[in-house]
Design a protein around this motif. Structure first.
Motif, PDB file in Angstrom:
ATOM      1  N   MET A  59       0.831  -1.200   0.000  1.00  0.00           N
ATOM      2  CA  MET A  59       0.000   0.000   0.000  1.00  0.00           C
ATOM      3  C   MET A  59       0.869   1.253   0.000  1.00  0.00           C
ATOM      4  SD  MET A  59      -2.787  -1.710   0.018  1.00  0.00           S
ATOM      5  CE  MET A  59      -4.047  -0.470   0.201  1.00  0.00           C
ATOM      6  N   HIS A  60       0.519   2.210  -0.869  1.00  0.00           N
ATOM      7  CA  HIS A  60       1.231   3.481  -0.959  1.00  0.00           C
ATOM      8  C   HIS A  60       0.219   4.627  -0.984  1.00  0.00           C
ATOM      9  CE1 HIS A  60       5.241   1.734  -1.863  1.00  0.00           C
ATOM     10  NE2 HIS A  60       4.525   0.784  -2.441  1.00  0.00           N
ATOM     11  N   THR A  61       0.622   5.764  -0.402  1.00  0.00           N
ATOM     12  CA  THR A  61      -0.232   6.949  -0.334  1.00  0.00           C
ATOM     13  C   THR A  61       0.237   7.986  -1.342  1.00  0.00           C
ATOM     14  OG1 THR A  61      -0.688   6.579   2.019  1.00  0.00           O
ATOM     15  CG2 THR A  61      -1.108   8.777   1.155  1.00  0.00           C
ATOM     16  N   VAL A  62      -0.687   8.487  -2.156  1.00  0.00           N
ATOM     17  CA  VAL A  62      -0.399   9.531  -3.136  1.00  0.00           C
ATOM     18  C   VAL A  62      -1.231  10.758  -2.768  1.00  0.00           C
ATOM     19  CG1 VAL A  62      -0.450  10.184  -5.565  1.00  0.00           C
ATOM     20  CG2 VAL A  62       0.077   7.821  -4.924  1.00  0.00           C
ATOM     21  N   GLN A  63      -0.554  11.906  -2.623  1.00  0.00           N
ATOM     22  CA  GLN A  63      -1.232  13.153  -2.244  1.00  0.00           C
ATOM     23  C   GLN A  63      -1.016  14.212  -3.325  1.00  0.00           C
ATOM     24  OE1 GLN A  63       0.450  15.321   1.063  1.00  0.00           O
ATOM     25  NE2 GLN A  63      -1.516  16.264   1.612  1.00  0.00           N
ATOM     26  N   LEU A  64      -2.086  14.914  -3.677  1.00  0.00           N
ATOM     27  CA  LEU A  64      -2.035  16.035  -4.606  1.00  0.00           C
ATOM     28  C   LEU A  64      -2.447  17.301  -3.860  1.00  0.00           C
ATOM     29  CD1 LEU A  64      -1.901  17.458  -7.376  1.00  0.00           C
ATOM     30  CD2 LEU A  64      -4.269  16.678  -7.765  1.00  0.00           C
ATOM     31  N   ILE A  65      -1.586  18.334  -3.907  1.00  0.00           N
ATOM     32  CA  ILE A  65      -1.891  19.640  -3.322  1.00  0.00           C
ATOM     33  C   ILE A  65      -2.026  20.649  -4.457  1.00  0.00           C
ATOM     34  CG2 ILE A  65      -1.121  21.466  -1.772  1.00  0.00           C
ATOM     35  CD1 ILE A  65       0.456  19.412  -0.210  1.00  0.00           C
ATOM     36  N   ALA A  66      -3.157  21.359  -4.476  1.00  0.00           N
ATOM     37  CA  ALA A  66      -3.395  22.435  -5.444  1.00  0.00           C
ATOM     38  C   ALA A  66      -3.218  23.770  -4.733  1.00  0.00           C
ATOM     39  CB  ALA A  66      -4.791  22.323  -6.039  1.00  0.00           C
ATOM     40  N   LEU A  67      -2.401  24.669  -5.324  1.00  0.00           N
ATOM     41  CA  LEU A  67      -2.070  25.948  -4.697  1.00  0.00           C
ATOM     42  C   LEU A  67      -2.509  27.088  -5.607  1.00  0.00           C
ATOM     43  CD1 LEU A  67       1.587  24.939  -3.792  1.00  0.00           C
ATOM     44  CD2 LEU A  67      -0.287  25.081  -2.163  1.00  0.00           C
ATOM     45  N   ASN A  68      -3.233  28.046  -5.062  1.00  0.00           N
ATOM     46  CA  ASN A  68      -3.461  29.316  -5.743  1.00  0.00           C
ATOM     47  C   ASN A  68      -3.530  30.396  -4.662  1.00  0.00           C
ATOM     48  OD1 ASN A  68      -6.092  28.326  -4.946  1.00  0.00           O
ATOM     49  ND2 ASN A  68      -6.976  30.017  -6.109  1.00  0.00           N
ATOM     50  N   ASP A  69      -2.650  31.361  -4.788  1.00  0.00           N
ATOM     51  CA  ASP A  69      -2.440  32.394  -3.766  1.00  0.00           C
ATOM     52  C   ASP A  69      -3.747  33.101  -3.415  1.00  0.00           C
ATOM     53  OD1 ASP A  69      -1.140  34.155  -2.071  1.00  0.00           O
ATOM     54  OD2 ASP A  69      -0.704  35.579  -3.692  1.00  0.00           O
ATOM     55  N   PRO A  70      -4.149  33.099  -2.152  1.00  0.00           N
ATOM     56  CA  PRO A  70      -3.425  32.573  -0.984  1.00  0.00           C
ATOM     57  C   PRO A  70      -4.001  31.240  -0.490  1.00  0.00           C
ATOM     58  CG  PRO A  70      -5.104  34.073  -0.253  1.00  0.00           C
ATOM     59  CD  PRO A  70      -5.278  33.945  -1.743  1.00  0.00           C
ATOM     60  N   CYS A  71      -4.702  30.526  -1.333  1.00  0.00           N
ATOM     61  CA  CYS A  71      -5.435  29.337  -0.887  1.00  0.00           C
ATOM     62  C   CYS A  71      -4.750  28.054  -1.352  1.00  0.00           C
ATOM     63  CB  CYS A  71      -6.864  29.362  -1.416  1.00  0.00           C
ATOM     64  SG  CYS A  71      -7.780  30.853  -0.966  1.00  0.00           S
ATOM     65  N   SER A  72      -5.163  26.951  -0.761  1.00  0.00           N
ATOM     66  CA  SER A  72      -4.681  25.630  -1.180  1.00  0.00           C
ATOM     67  C   SER A  72      -5.706  24.579  -0.788  1.00  0.00           C
ATOM     68  CB  SER A  72      -3.327  25.320  -0.553  1.00  0.00           C
ATOM     69  OG  SER A  72      -3.452  25.161   0.853  1.00  0.00           O
ATOM     70  N   ASP A  73      -5.629  23.471  -1.474  1.00  0.00           N
ATOM     71  CA  ASP A  73      -6.492  22.335  -1.160  1.00  0.00           C
ATOM     72  C   ASP A  73      -5.721  21.063  -1.519  1.00  0.00           C
ATOM     73  OD1 ASP A  73      -8.647  20.947  -0.257  1.00  0.00           O
ATOM     74  OD2 ASP A  73      -9.879  21.247  -2.050  1.00  0.00           O
ATOM     75  N   ASP A  74      -6.129  19.965  -0.949  1.00  0.00           N
ATOM     76  CA  ASP A  74      -5.400  18.721  -1.243  1.00  0.00           C
ATOM     77  C   ASP A  74      -6.357  17.534  -1.217  1.00  0.00           C
ATOM     78  OD1 ASP A  74      -5.250  18.989   1.871  1.00  0.00           O
ATOM     79  OD2 ASP A  74      -4.709  16.902   1.471  1.00  0.00           O
ATOM     80  N   THR A  75      -5.916  16.463  -1.836  1.00  0.00           N
ATOM     81  CA  THR A  75      -6.646  15.195  -1.815  1.00  0.00           C
ATOM     82  C   THR A  75      -5.644  14.053  -1.746  1.00  0.00           C
ATOM     83  OG1 THR A  75      -8.331  13.848  -2.917  1.00  0.00           O
ATOM     84  CG2 THR A  75      -6.743  14.945  -4.329  1.00  0.00           C
ATOM     85  N   THR A  76      -6.054  12.956  -1.147  1.00  0.00           N
ATOM     86  CA  THR A  76      -5.149  11.815  -0.930  1.00  0.00           C
ATOM     87  C   THR A  76      -5.840  10.539  -1.358  1.00  0.00           C
ATOM     88  OG1 THR A  76      -4.075  12.911   0.947  1.00  0.00           O
ATOM     89  CG2 THR A  76      -3.809  10.529   0.787  1.00  0.00           C
ATOM     90  N   MET A  77      -5.090   9.657  -1.986  1.00  0.00           N
ATOM     91  CA  MET A  77      -5.608   8.336  -2.336  1.00  0.00           C
ATOM     92  C   MET A  77      -4.576   7.287  -1.976  1.00  0.00           C
ATOM     93  SD  MET A  77      -5.160   7.869  -6.466  1.00  0.00           S
ATOM     94  CE  MET A  77      -5.760   6.193  -6.300  1.00  0.00           C
ATOM     95  N   VAL A  78      -5.053   6.061  -1.806  1.00  0.00           N
ATOM     96  CA  VAL A  78      -4.173   4.919  -1.500  1.00  0.00           C
ATOM     97  C   VAL A  78      -4.220   3.958  -2.683  1.00  0.00           C
ATOM     98  CG1 VAL A  78      -3.760   2.965   0.028  1.00  0.00           C
ATOM     99  CG2 VAL A  78      -4.489   5.161   0.983  1.00  0.00           C
ATOM    100  N   ILE A  79      -3.055   3.539  -3.134  1.00  0.00           N
ATOM    101  CA  ILE A  79      -2.955   2.586  -4.241  1.00  0.00           C
ATOM    102  C   ILE A  79      -2.185   1.363  -3.762  1.00  0.00           C
ATOM    103  CG2 ILE A  79      -0.863   3.700  -5.132  1.00  0.00           C
ATOM    104  CD1 ILE A  79      -1.760   2.866  -7.956  1.00  0.00           C
ATOM    105  N   CYS A  80      -2.620   0.198  -4.218  1.00  0.00           N
ATOM    106  CA  CYS A  80      -1.936  -1.047  -3.862  1.00  0.00           C
ATOM    107  C   CYS A  80      -1.093  -1.486  -5.051  1.00  0.00           C
ATOM    108  CB  CYS A  80      -2.948  -2.128  -3.498  1.00  0.00           C
ATOM    109  SG  CYS A  80      -2.167  -3.625  -2.882  1.00  0.00           S
ATOM    110  N   ILE A  81       0.196  -1.706  -4.813  1.00  0.00           N
ATOM    111  CA  ILE A  81       1.123  -2.106  -5.865  1.00  0.00           C
ATOM    112  C   ILE A  81       1.337  -3.610  -5.782  1.00  0.00           C
ATOM    113  CG2 ILE A  81       3.443  -1.815  -6.795  1.00  0.00           C
ATOM    114  CD1 ILE A  81       1.546   0.581  -7.140  1.00  0.00           C
ATOM    115  N   GLU A  82       1.052  -4.292  -6.897  1.00  0.00           N
ATOM    116  CA  GLU A  82       1.093  -5.746  -6.951  1.00  0.00           C
ATOM    117  C   GLU A  82       2.368  -6.235  -7.630  1.00  0.00           C
ATOM    118  OE1 GLU A  82      -3.463  -7.078  -7.291  1.00  0.00           O
ATOM    119  OE2 GLU A  82      -2.717  -6.088  -9.092  1.00  0.00           O
TER     120      GLU A  82
END
Length: 208
Positions: A59-82
């Motif tokens: 299991m690995h965690t992938v996070q995406l952060i979106a930035l636009n001055d002065p705000c930000s938001d993020d989302t996270t997902m978990v992927i399983c590597i076989e």
């Protein structure tokens, strides 16, 4: 994606909506964002979309952060590597069988285990050398099913057969073949009990 293959490039598509960015969101504002990708807490890319390969299974965690001055938001997902599956099995403790029909074959599954989810199993019995499918109920039976990890196969007729194991996961589809040769039992017969006087020729015969 929920699943991915070890040491294979996987594309993560950014579906974010860019926000307004500017001094006061009223003057010279632009509809844009900057992006940061993190894998297991480590920064890996600032591209819009991420292409990444994983060198360890699990299991690995992938996070995406979106930035636009002065705000930000993020989302996270978990992927399983076989891992790439390596199908392998033995029949009655052996890699090849030569015996008499009918024969019950117990499968020992030696396939490497999955770190994420169970493999999809598929067992086939083929006629050799044509590789045409054998007929269930005529040439063989299989219990509990052809998708069980360790089925029991009963061969009903003599002949040359191939047992094929096929495994599928996110890395692809992989097979292993094992051969089975079944012969017909000899039917040995003797003449009935008799008393003989003097020299006689007695015939002892076998029928296939």
């Amino acid at each position: 994606p929920e699943w991915g293959c070890l040491n294979t490039n996987i594309t993560f598509t950014n579906t974010s909506q860019a926000g307004l960015s500017g001094t006061n969101n009223a003057v010279n504002c632009t509809n844009t964002s900057q992006y940061e990708w993190y894998v297991d807490g480590m920064f890996v890319s600032s591209d819009v979309n991420l292409v990444h390969s994983f060198s360890t299974p699990g299991m690995h965690t992938v996070q995406l952060i979106a930035l636009n001055d002065p705000c930000s938001d993020d989302t996270t997902m978990v992927i399983c590597i076989e891992e790439v599956p390596v199908p392998d099995f033995e029949m009655n403790g052996m890699p090849f069988l030569a015996a008499c029909a009918p024969l019950v074959v117990t499968i020992t599954n030696l396939t490497n285990t999955s770190s994420c989810r169970p493999f999809d199993w598929n067992w086939q019995v083929l006629l050799s050398p044509s590789l045409a499918p054998a007929t269930p109920g005529v040439h063989y039976t299989i219990t509990p099913s052809a998708t069980d990890s360790i089925p029991e196969i009963t061969f009903l007729l003599p002949g040359d057969y191939i047992i094929r194991l096929t495994i599928s996961n996110s890395c692809g589809t992989f097979t292993r073949d094992r051969g089975v040769t079944l012969l017909l039992d000899a039917d040995v017969s003797l003449p009935p009990n008799q008393q003989y006087c003097g020299l006689r020729t007695i015939n002892f015969g076998t029928s296939p």
